[in-house]
Design an enzyme around this catalytic site. Structure first.
Site, PDB file in Angstrom:
ATOM      1  N   TYR A   1       0.765  -1.209   0.052  1.00  0.00           N
ATOM      2  CA  TYR A   1      -0.018  -0.223  -0.014  1.00  0.00           C
ATOM      3  C   TYR A   1       0.816   1.405  -0.065  1.00  0.00           C
ATOM      4  CZ  TYR A   1      -5.074   0.753   0.569  1.00  0.00           C
ATOM      5  OH  TYR A   1      -6.271   0.720   0.253  1.00  0.00           O
TER       6      TYR A   1
ATOM      7  N   LYS B   1      -0.163 -13.606   6.113  1.00  0.00           N
ATOM      8  CA  LYS B   1       0.054 -14.765   4.972  1.00  0.00           C
ATOM      9  C   LYS B   1       1.434 -15.024   5.018  1.00  0.00           C
ATOM     10  CE  LYS B   1      -1.375 -16.942   1.655  1.00  0.00           C
ATOM     11  NZ  LYS B   1      -2.344 -17.962   1.566  1.00  0.00           N
TER      12      LYS B   1
ATOM     13  N   ASP C   1      -6.090 -16.019   4.041  1.00  0.00           N
ATOM     14  CA  ASP C   1      -7.135 -16.545   3.498  1.00  0.00           C
ATOM     15  C   ASP C   1      -8.150 -17.406   4.448  1.00  0.00           C
ATOM     16  OD1 ASP C   1      -4.963 -18.527   3.792  1.00  0.00           O
ATOM     17  OD2 ASP C   1      -5.026 -19.292   1.825  1.00  0.00           O
TER      18      ASP C   1
ATOM     19  N   ASP D   1      -7.430  -3.854   4.659  1.00  0.00           N
ATOM     20  CA  ASP D   1      -8.114  -3.237   3.359  1.00  0.00           C
ATOM     21  C   ASP D   1      -8.962  -4.236   3.157  1.00  0.00           C
ATOM     22  OD1 ASP D   1      -9.085  -1.296   1.737  1.00  0.00           O
ATOM     23  OD2 ASP D   1      -7.448  -1.899   0.266  1.00  0.00           O
TER      24      ASP D   1
HETATM   25  O1  LIG Z   1      -7.021   5.451  -1.149  1.00  0.00           O
HETATM   26  C1  LIG Z   1      -7.724   4.758  -1.675  1.00  0.00           C
HETATM   27  O2  LIG Z   1      -8.063   5.379  -2.916  1.00  0.00           O
HETATM   28  C2  LIG Z   1      -8.275   3.624  -1.443  1.00  0.00           C
HETATM   29  C3  LIG Z   1      -8.127   3.320   0.046  1.00  0.00           C
HETATM   30  C4  LIG Z   1      -9.029   2.166   0.632  1.00  0.00           C
HETATM   31  O3  LIG Z   1      -9.473   1.475  -0.081  1.00  0.00           O
HETATM   32  C5  LIG Z   1      -9.162   2.159   2.252  1.00  0.00           C
HETATM   33  O4  LIG Z   1      -8.210   2.883   2.901  1.00  0.00           O
HETATM   34  O5  LIG Z   1      -9.819   1.261   2.716  1.00  0.00           O
HETATM   35 MG   LIG Z   2     -10.368  -0.068   1.140  1.00  0.00          MG
END
Ligand SMILES: O=C(O)CCC(=O)C(=O)O
Ligand SMILES: [Mg+2]
Ligand SMILES: NC(=O)C1=CN([C@@H]2O[C@H](COP(=O)(O)OP(=O)(O)OC[C@H]3O[C@@H](n4cnc5c(N)ncnc54)[C@H](OP(=O)(O)O)[C@@H]3O)[C@@H](O)[C@H]2O)C=CC1
Length: 420
Positions: free
Chosen positions: A166, A233, A287, A311
């Site tokens: 991320y 994971k 998973d 997320d």
């Molecule tokens: O930053 C984004 O556009 C997506 C972020 C996201 O899905 C989240 O933080 O849950």
């Molecule tokens: Mg999200």
């Protein structure tokens, strides 16, 4: 115009009323009776849900404190609106303002897929060191759910918020930089990769992993929660997600030993009943965890996990209690907190006054609890519970409920206010 010593803004005016929340050297919030709360309206459905949230919060604060306390929402800018106004997706003033006033709330911001700007949401989290994304998921009586026993869902996801894939460290296929990284990997590390690869990094540190585990464990202990599950994971990504798992256990063993019980050790000792006062620490591979949340939700309480797992998991758990319309969140650091819904900009509903504002409203409840205004927070919960019980809801819940009255986003917010 009020003066806020030390706040130097270049593009926007300072707030015209209110006082700043401050933080003591020991990290305690000091909240005045008239705090300034910076807000980012958000893209897509952002303006609709932000309007609804402000109405509900102002009405709850007014009802709870009868004018003795008042919030001053003050708009700051990020995303599409910011780009239109200032030719920049995130201006420095916004970061300075949130750092200065300590507590803010935001609508969702758009991130294009496969091209264009990197996520402004992620940039805010990184720039403000908001390392914990906290997303509580609970069931409201009467909400439609795909589970047979949705009332068993009561989980709080602690998602590491700054590292992992991320973080956005990647190189597009065909680029000079991608070729450089590939050549390094081939020549120095003996790794064979196709010529047409795109490449990305997955940084997970000891520091970041221990920091989020500490925050999650403290929360679990303070809130009297029964267990904390490390979701990873680590069988496949041994030196990133495996490292995360190892760091989390190390924190539990070394820093919270009298307050925690490790599941594996308890099983080895064949302990039939665990001490009620201790938090059970366990881990699950990601998973398998996705089926556990559906089949045995009652076994899971606080969850701590790297960024991408968190997320995915937070949206999946939200689905079990009514969906993304009802899923709140907070991005929290050591001093600053920015509250936001779990969902995104839902572009197909932009400007239609249609979507469910409950996620952002529940995020504001987390914000009110964070600043200690518990009476106002409780009033909002009461308003939401009664609106749902009377089946006056937005389209997302109405389409799954029998005999529901579907109302707009703004009408639903008014219904919450009437029911406080
Ligand atoms: O930053 C984004 O556009 C997506 C972020 C996201 O899905 C989240 O933080 O849950
Ligand atoms: Mg999200
Ligand atoms: N923190 C942030 O600011 C976030 C930003 N994003 C960004 O948002 C954009 C759109 O992302 P997308 O993948 O479509 O995900 P979204 O979460 O925006 O929407 C997906 C679907 O979820 C349902 N939904 C979302 N919010 C609500 C709500 N308030 N009330 C009722 N239903 C809701 C809708 O379902 P249905 O169609 O069934 O009605 C919607 O079509 C992307 O640019 C993404 O990067 C995404 C997540 C978080």
């Amino acid at each position: 115009m009020l003066s806020f010593p030390g706040l130097k803004l270049s593009n926007i005016d300072a707030p015209s009323a209110g006082s700043p929340i401050t933080v003591t050297d020991e990290g305690m919030l000091v909240v005045p009776d008239d705090p300034v709360i910076p807000f980012i309206e958000g893209d897509g459905i952002g303006p609709d849900i932000t309007r609804a949230m402000k109405l509900v919060v102002e009405s709850a604060v007014n009802k709870a404190y009868d004018g003795k306390r008042q919030l001053f929402f003050w708009e700051v800018y990020a995303g599409e609106k910011c780009n239109k106004m200032f030719g920049n997706w995130l201006i420095d003033d916004t970061l300075k303002a949130i750092k200065y006033f300590k507590v803010a709330i935001k609508g969702p911001l758009t991130t294009p897929v496969g091209e264009g700007i990197r996520s402004i949401n992620v940039r805010l989290r990184q720039a403000l060191e908001l390392y914990a994304c906290i997303r509580p998921v609970r069931y409201f009586d009467g909400v439609p759910s795909p589970l047979k026993e949705p009332w068993k869902v009561n989980m709080v996801v602690f998602r590491e918020n700054m590292e992992d894939v991320y973080a956005g460290i990647e190189w597009p296929n065909g680029s000079v930089d991608c070729a450089k990284v590939r050549n390094f990997l081939t020549n120095e590390m003996g790794i064979t990769l196709r010529e047409d690869v795109g490449l990305g990094l997955k940084p997970i540190s000891v520091f970041g992993s221990k920091r989020i585990m500490r925050k999650a464990l403290k929360y679990a202990i303070e809130q009297g929660r029964s267990s904390i599950t490390i979701v990873h994971k680590g069988n496949i990504m041994k030196y990133t997600e495996g490292l995360f798992r190892a760091c989390c256990y190390e924190v539990a063993r070394e820093e919270f030993s009298g307050l925690t019980v490790i599941e594996e050790e308890a099983q080895q000792k064949a302990t039939s009943s665990l001490p009620r006062s201790k938090v059970l620490v366990k881990d699950r591979i990601a998973d398998a965890m996705f089926q556990q949340i559906l089949l045995r939700p009652e076994d899971y309480d606080v969850i701590v996990t790297p960024n991408l797992n968190g997320d995915y998991l937070s949206d999946a758990i939200a689905a079990t209690v009514g969906g993304l319309g009802i899923a709140p969140g907070a991005n929290v650091g050591d001093e600053v907190a920015v509250f936001e819904a779990t969902h995104g900009t839902a572009p197909k509903y932009a400007g239609m006054d249609k979507v469910n504002p409950t996620s952002l409203i529940l995020s504001s409840v987390m914000m009110l609890e964070h600043i200690g205004w518990k009476e106002a927070a409780a009033l909002i919960i009461k308003g939401i519970e009664r609106a749902i019980q009377s089946r006056i809801v937005t389209y997302d819940l109405a389409r799954q409920m029998e005999n529901a009255t579907e109302v707009s986003c703004s009408k639903y917010a008014e219904t919450i206010c009437k029911n406080m």
